[in-house]
Scaffold this motif. Structure first.
Motif, PDB file in Angstrom:
ATOM      1  N   ARG A  76       0.823  -1.214   0.000  1.00  0.00           N
ATOM      2  CA  ARG A  76       0.000   0.000   0.000  1.00  0.00           C
ATOM      3  C   ARG A  76       0.856   1.264   0.000  1.00  0.00           C
ATOM      4  O   ARG A  76       0.524   2.260  -0.660  1.00  0.00           O
ATOM      5  CB  ARG A  76      -0.923   0.001   1.228  1.00  0.00           C
ATOM      6  N   SER A 221      -3.636  -1.980  -4.442  1.00  0.00           N
ATOM      7  CA  SER A 221      -3.785  -0.983  -3.372  1.00  0.00           C
ATOM      8  C   SER A 221      -5.005  -1.255  -2.500  1.00  0.00           C
ATOM      9  O   SER A 221      -5.103  -0.725  -1.387  1.00  0.00           O
ATOM     10  CB  SER A 221      -3.898   0.424  -3.982  1.00  0.00           C
ATOM     11  N   ASP A 224      -5.313  -2.120   1.296  1.00  0.00           N
ATOM     12  CA  ASP A 224      -5.546  -1.157   2.357  1.00  0.00           C
ATOM     13  C   ASP A 224      -6.827  -1.485   3.124  1.00  0.00           C
ATOM     14  O   ASP A 224      -6.902  -1.324   4.337  1.00  0.00           O
ATOM     15  CB  ASP A 224      -5.640   0.247   1.761  1.00  0.00           C
TER      16      ASP A 224
END
Length: 553
Positions: A76, A221, A224
């Motif tokens: 991330r 990502s 996250d």
């Protein structure tokens, strides 16, 4: 409904020289305790287990979950590259740093203010810090800022987790039946195993839910969201038991300990007045006159005034009076070598145990690498999933079975025997891993590591928690337990911070040999401790006070 008190003092015996004996006011419970096996819990004990055990569940869950979370934050924040070593160490060690503060602070507070006044506040702190952690603004601030944010909240989280050690141990021991006290404490501590197991299982399940997003759509990502869900899941058991903790009544055993402390202080005050009166004849006449007035007052309205005073006001005065001398009594108690050596034993054993235990478990990437589950190959999702599977194997093989071996045998074998053999067997398997680290094949390595985890938990990892709760009297139990637990966390911090640098400089096998030495010294320091099976520390303390009183006269 709250847990009913199970430690009430009976009527005063006719012979004043007899020690105080604490019995339960739950007659049915006492009869059940006489016929049932120690590990078969009653409804009240199961309820107490649920209230007190959640802290250790959260402790293990948090310590486990930070390893996969740190790996997720690599993708991330740093595009898959490793986290900065100093910030990674800060994030991982934050909870342990906070734990030391919490164990000292909550331990002393529980003895000074009372269990009821403090219990539940540590869980509120855990909830507050967990919410703060999942609010980490990873997209709005720099990557290093995000890690600092998480590390600070984890220190606060650690204060709450650390506070749970002396609080839950004292609350459970104050209410436990003597015959099953060690079993109940072991059941509570066994929630650590379930915390690690649920953490690894939750990691696998949440990753499976994100598989399409991360694998097919390529949105790495989105990891996250995975770590925030995993951290946030701990709020469920925390909120589930908060009300029960906040409404738990004060234990009768603690109230009796406070009254006994007040009696001791009153006797010392009278003794001082007598000495002063003997030195000053004027004071002697005054004291005598006062005594005569008190004697004649038995037929005057003074008694009516005393009886009219509310019981709650009396109790508040007694508690305030007992608090005055708590710090002085604490140091007087531990100034005697017979008590100090026991405190030294509980502190040093826990310190040495946690150096080895957390040195291995906070750096499971080394173990997973040897097992082939370190996630060094494949897509980000495949790597994280493989790490989750490896952690699940480790937990299922060694963690949970070891705790329950202790539960089943602690009242039969005793704490001292289990702790010594646990230290020695852990040293044996650590020695095998150290000597054959590069030559053991994967199945052999897994079996050896599983036995190591088994004897950590069927041994010192459980008994170092039980010992301070069982060997010290109620008056000083939480403080002494907090000090012992803080020494343990200090060992965990040292191990966590030094492991990586030592591994790079002297190699992993050499570090494992250091852990072997810690376990051997831990077995040696256990010899300072008495066996506490069927031992009531309050009765022992009462006898010591009587001996001291006789010696003074």
């Amino acid at each position: 409904m709250t847990v009913t008190e199970s430690a009430q003092k009976p009527e005063a015996p006719a012979n004043e020289e007899q020690p105080v004996v604490y019995k339960s006011n739950l007659e049915d419970f006492e009869r059940e305790a006489d016929v049932r096996l120690p590990f078969l819990l009653s409804y009240r004990e199961v309820k107490l287990l649920g209230i007190a055990g959640v802290g250790f569940f959260l402790d293990a869950y948090d310590l486990f979950i930070i390893n996969p979370v740190a790996t997720m934050l690599q993708y991330r924040l740093y595009g898959g590259n490793e986290l900065p070593a100093n910030l990674e160490g800060f994030v991982k060690a934050g909870a342990n740093i906070g734990s030391v503060i919490g164990q000292f602070a909550f331990g002393y507070s529980a003895d000074y203010f009372g269990r009821k006044a403090v219990y539940g506040k540590e869980l509120m702190l855990i909830i507050f810090a967990t919410i703060g952690s999942i609010c980490d603004p990873t997209g709005a601030i720099s990557p290093s800022g995000s890690l600092i944010w998480l590390g600070v909240w984890r220190i606060i989280l650690g204060i709450g987790i650390g506070g749970d050690y002396p609080m839950s141990a004292s609350v459970a021991t104050d209410r436990a039946n003597l015959r099953r006290r060690g079993t109940l404490l072991s059941y509570i501590f066994a929630n650590q195993g379930w915390g690690s197991f649920v953490g690894s299982l939750a990691t696998i399940i949440v990753l499976l839910c994100y598989k399409h997003t991360m694998e097919v759509d390529g949105h790495t990502s989105k990891v996250d969201g995975v770590w925030r869900i995993l951290v946030g899941l701990s709020l469920i058991p925390a909120f589930g038991t908060l009300y029960q903790r906040l409404t738990l009544p004060e234990s009768t055993r603690y109230a009796e300990a406070q009254k006994a402390a007040q009696r001791v202080q009153d006797e010392e005050s009278i003794e001082q007045l007598k000495k002063k009166a003997n030195a000053d004849p004027g004071v002697s006449e005054k004291t005598k006159h006062s005594s005569d007035e008190e004697g004649s007052g038995t037929q005057t309205p003074t008694v009516e005034t005393a009886t009219a005073e509310s019981q709650s006001v009396k109790a508040a005065k007694e508690l305030a009076h007992a608090k005055k001398g708590h710090f002085k009594e604490f140091f007087a108690y531990f100034s005697e070598w017979r008590h100090l050596k026991v405190l030294l034993g509980t502190c040093v054993c826990w310190f040495l145990l946690d150096i080895a235990f957390y040195g291995v478990n906070l750096n499971q990437n080394v173990v997973l690498q040897q097992m082939g589950f370190d996630g060094s190959e494949g897509t980000p999702w495949n790597r994280l999933f493989k790490i989750g599977i490896g952690n699940l194997i480790i937990t299922a093989l060694g963690f949970v079975p070891g705790y329950y071996a202790t539960i089943l045998t602690i009242e039969k074998l005793g704490r001292k025997w289990i702790q010594i053999q646990g230290f020695l067997m852990a040293a044996l398997f650590l020695g095998i891993l150290a000597g054959k680290f590069y030559t053991l094949n994967t199945p052999s390595f897994i079996v050896c590591f599983a036995f190591l985890q088994f004897f950590f938990n069927f041994g010192a990892n459980t008994t170092t928690y039980c010992y301070p709760a069982e060997v010290f009297p109620t008056r000083f139990r939480a403080s002494a337990h907090g000090m012992s637990a803080a020494c343990g966390k200090a060992g965990a911090i040292i191990s966590a911070l030094a492991f990586n640098s030592l591994t790079k400089s002297i190699g992993t096998p050499a570090v494992l040999w250091i852990f072997v030495g810690c376990c051997i010294f831990g077995a040696a320091f256990t010899l300072l401790l008495p066996e506490v099976r069927d031992r009531d520390p309050d009765v022992v303390y009462e006898q010591e006070l009587r001996e001291r009183e006789r010696a003074r006269h």
